[in-house]
Design a protein around this motif. Sequence first.
Motif, PDB file in Angstrom:
ATOM      1  N   LYS A   1       0.829  -1.199   0.000  1.00  0.00           N
ATOM      2  CA  LYS A   1       0.000   0.000   0.000  1.00  0.00           C
ATOM      3  C   LYS A   1       0.873   1.262   0.000  1.00  0.00           C
ATOM      4  CE  LYS A   1      -3.600   2.301   2.663  1.00  0.00           C
ATOM      5  NZ  LYS A   1      -4.501   2.197   3.807  1.00  0.00           N
ATOM      6  N   GLY A   2       0.579   2.172  -0.930  1.00  0.00           N
ATOM      7  CA  GLY A   2       1.294   3.433  -1.022  1.00  0.00           C
ATOM      8  C   GLY A   2       2.492   3.401  -1.951  1.00  0.00           C
ATOM      9  N   GLN A   3       2.961   2.217  -2.313  1.00  0.00           N
ATOM     10  CA  GLN A   3       4.118   2.141  -3.195  1.00  0.00           C
ATOM     11  C   GLN A   3       3.698   2.206  -4.658  1.00  0.00           C
ATOM     12  OE1 GLN A   3       5.985  -1.458  -1.484  1.00  0.00           O
ATOM     13  NE2 GLN A   3       7.672  -0.097  -0.915  1.00  0.00           N
ATOM     14  N   MET A   4       4.644   2.658  -5.498  1.00  0.00           N
ATOM     15  CA  MET A   4       4.353   2.882  -6.904  1.00  0.00           C
ATOM     16  C   MET A   4       5.510   2.389  -7.758  1.00  0.00           C
ATOM     17  SD  MET A   4       3.884   6.604  -8.704  1.00  0.00           S
ATOM     18  CE  MET A   4       2.134   6.818  -8.554  1.00  0.00           C
TER      19      MET A   4
ATOM     20  N   PHE B   1      -5.386  -1.178  -7.021  1.00  0.00           N
ATOM     21  CA  PHE B   1      -4.306  -0.300  -7.458  1.00  0.00           C
ATOM     22  C   PHE B   1      -4.796   0.656  -8.521  1.00  0.00           C
ATOM     23  CE2 PHE B   1      -3.784  -4.217  -9.933  1.00  0.00           C
ATOM     24  CZ  PHE B   1      -3.587  -3.766 -11.234  1.00  0.00           C
ATOM     25  N   LEU B   2      -4.112   1.786  -8.590  1.00  0.00           N
ATOM     26  CA  LEU B   2      -4.415   2.838  -9.549  1.00  0.00           C
ATOM     27  C   LEU B   2      -3.455   2.663 -10.723  1.00  0.00           C
ATOM     28  CD1 LEU B   2      -6.227   5.391  -9.779  1.00  0.00           C
ATOM     29  CD2 LEU B   2      -4.261   6.682  -8.942  1.00  0.00           C
ATOM     30  N   LEU B   3      -3.998   2.465 -11.909  1.00  0.00           N
ATOM     31  CA  LEU B   3      -3.207   2.321 -13.125  1.00  0.00           C
ATOM     32  C   LEU B   3      -3.362   3.593 -13.943  1.00  0.00           C
ATOM     33  CD1 LEU B   3      -1.615   0.718 -15.308  1.00  0.00           C
ATOM     34  CD2 LEU B   3      -3.842  -0.071 -16.132  1.00  0.00           C
ATOM     35  N   THR B   4      -2.230   4.228 -14.280  1.00  0.00           N
ATOM     36  CA  THR B   4      -2.232   5.387 -15.158  1.00  0.00           C
ATOM     37  C   THR B   4      -1.464   5.019 -16.415  1.00  0.00           C
ATOM     38  OG1 THR B   4      -2.266   6.871 -13.261  1.00  0.00           O
ATOM     39  CG2 THR B   4      -1.622   7.829 -15.361  1.00  0.00           C
TER      40      THR B   4
END
Length: 91
Positions: free
Chosen positions: A60-63, A82-85
């Motif tokens: 959590k929080g890592q990218m 997770f957020l995918l951009t």
Amino acid sequence: AENDRNSMTVFKSDTMRILIIGLHQNAELKPHTAAGIISVQVLEGQIEFSTELQNTILDKGQMIALHENIPHSVKALTDSFFLLTLSMSRK
């Protein structure tokens, strides 16, 4: 709750897409490529992000970010979001 994965598009334009993806524990996104630069940020849980050269565990929080057209896969080690951009060039 019945499927091992789900996603929701948060934003979509000609050059960018932002999605929230949820995976149940042990669900996998099999090896694939993206047509642009991607970033993946874990909002909840823990995932394993893999390329041919490296496996990385993200909490959590890592990218992590990856250039376009590099084969990669994702496995949920716990129930995860997770957020995918995805950023694509204009053609």
